[in-house]
Scaffold this active site. Structure first.
Site, PDB file in Angstrom:
ATOM      1  CB  THR A   1      11.074 -23.320 -55.052  1.00 24.07           C
ATOM      2  OG1 THR A   1       9.895 -24.077 -55.341  1.00 24.07           O
ATOM      3  CG2 THR A   1      12.282 -24.217 -55.287  1.00 24.07           C
ATOM      4  CG  ASP A   2       6.599 -25.338 -52.702  1.00 34.68           C
ATOM      5  OD1 ASP A   2       7.112 -25.290 -53.832  1.00 34.68           O
ATOM      6  OD2 ASP A   2       5.365 -25.301 -52.515  1.00 34.68           O
ATOM      7  CD  GLU A   3       8.654 -26.971 -58.145  1.00 33.95           C
ATOM      8  OE1 GLU A   3       9.202 -27.881 -58.807  1.00 33.95           O
ATOM      9  OE2 GLU A   3       8.085 -26.002 -58.658  1.00 33.95           O
TER      10      GLU A   3
ATOM     11  CE1 TYR B   1      13.444 -23.498 -59.911  1.00 32.99           C
ATOM     12  CE2 TYR B   1      11.498 -24.803 -59.368  1.00 32.99           C
ATOM     13  CZ  TYR B   1      12.243 -23.650 -59.216  1.00 32.99           C
ATOM     14  OH  TYR B   1      11.813 -22.661 -58.373  1.00 32.99           O
TER      15      TYR B   1
ATOM     16  CE  LYS C   1      15.692 -21.380 -56.184  1.00 32.71           C
ATOM     17  NZ  LYS C   1      16.241 -19.991 -56.233  1.00 32.71           N
TER      18      LYS C   1
END
Length: 361
Positions: A137-139, A163, A167
């Protein structure tokens, strides 16, 4: 089955995973071994159209089950492992971070470990062609200010939620297994996905399903948080491209080039619904309700896709306008699917996460 014809997909009953499985089977004759634990967001109904397809072999199980993963690798001899399996909802990670550590970190580690043992026993062209593709993810990059440049693949990781921290840790493990052991890995970091089969805890399906039931449309804070929106079909195409042409050890950002605020997304969906399924009570925008923001809510995400575009020739085909119209139409045409996922546990989750929040304005 031989190595040239089989891939192992983890998390293939979830939103992005099931779209990938369906898309892959339209494009290839390869057999897919689909390993999914069928937690709350995994749904075999997503794969109903391929239930009788002998190229799709579903196995209920966890990526953290070392014995099961080892057995599947040995039995089916895949030429690639594509890891979609993850806990992925920020709000749930705030309430129960341990589940995210177990799946996203420990699970990915165990999957990597068993894949490495399998790969090390391969030889010749089979070993050379094998790939482990990790979907992220870009997060992991943190949050952008309004005028900041887009996230590039070299941006320092600055995760702001349990989260995204989980990741980021899994991404680091994937990288380490390449640099330490030589495992031919690929990592993709995508922006916010939307499209068919998305579990209605995420913004777009939540707004569609709530609107159709004439329920409040909850907007965190001031609604001005910005995300880049990627149609899931474009994401699947990008993953196929990276798997085929990506360079082992490399990371590729995948984005939709559609930055929009949350409130603009919601208003846009309301206008589409006003046109496609007018409500008797009034306009859908009347249901918009601002609620207390979630802790640590990142203000803006958006990724730079120039690397995957320049090196692999990929770019999104859907604009937000075309993608969201397809998505709203799909939900309107698949009311049975929606009812099937609206279980008691999901309703309890919605009540806990949204209905207990005080209206902000």
């Amino acid at each position: 089955m031989n190595m040239e014809k089989t891939i192992l997909v983890t998390g293939g009953a979830g939103f992005i995973g099931s779209n990938f499985v369906l898309d892959w089977l339209k494009q290839h004759n390869d057999t897919i071994i689909n390993l999914d634990a069928l937690t709350y967001s995994g749904n075999l109904n997503n794969l109903a159209s391929v239930a009788q397809d002998n190229r799709h072999i579903f196995v209920k199980g966890d990526i953290g089950d070392k014995t099961l993963v080892q057995a599947l690798l040995q039995q089916y001899q895949p030429y690639a492992v594509i890891n979609f399996a993850a806990e992925s909802h920020v709000d749930r990670s705030i309430l129960n971070p341990e589940a995210f550590v177990e799946t996203n970190i420990v699970g990915t580690f165990r999957l990597l470990n068993e894949t490495l043992r399998y790969w090390e026993k391969l030889s010749g062209e089979q070993k050379h062609q094998f790939r482990f593709l990790h979907v992220s993810t870009d997060e992991v990059y943190g949050s952008l200010k309004p005028d900041d440049p887009l996230f590039s693949e070299t941006k320092q990781f600055e995760p702001n939620s349990p989260y995204s921290a989980s990741k980021a840790a899994s991404d680091h493990f994937v990288r380490a297994y390449h640099h330490t052991y030589g495992l031919p890995v690929l990592t993709t970091n995508c922006s916010n996905n939307y499209g068919p089969y998305q579990f209605p805890e995420k913004l777009i399906p939540l707004i569609i399903t709530n609107a159709l039931s004439w329920k409040n449309l909850p907007i965190y804070g001031d609604g001005l948080n910005i995300r880049d929106w990627l149609y899931v079909g474009d994401h699947c195409h990008a993953i196929r491209t990276v798997l085929t042409s990506g360079i082992p050890g490399q990371t590729y950002n995948i984005g939709g080039m559609n930055e929009m605020t949350n409130i603009d997304i919601v208003r846009h969906i309301c206008r589409i619904l006003d046109n496609l399924k007018p409500a008797k009570q009034g306009k859908y925008e009347d249901l918009i309700t601002y609620v207390k923001d979630r802790p640590g809510h990142d203000r803006r995400y958006a990724v730079d896709i120039s690397k995957i575009n320049a090196e692999l020739g990929w770019q999104p085909q859907e604009t937000f306008q075309t993608g969201i119209e397809k998505t709203v139409s799909w939900y309107l045409q698949n009311q049975e699917w929606i009812q099937g996922v609206m279980s008691g546990s999901y309703r309890e989750w919605i009540e806990k996460n949204y209905e207990d929040r005080k209206t902000e304005k």
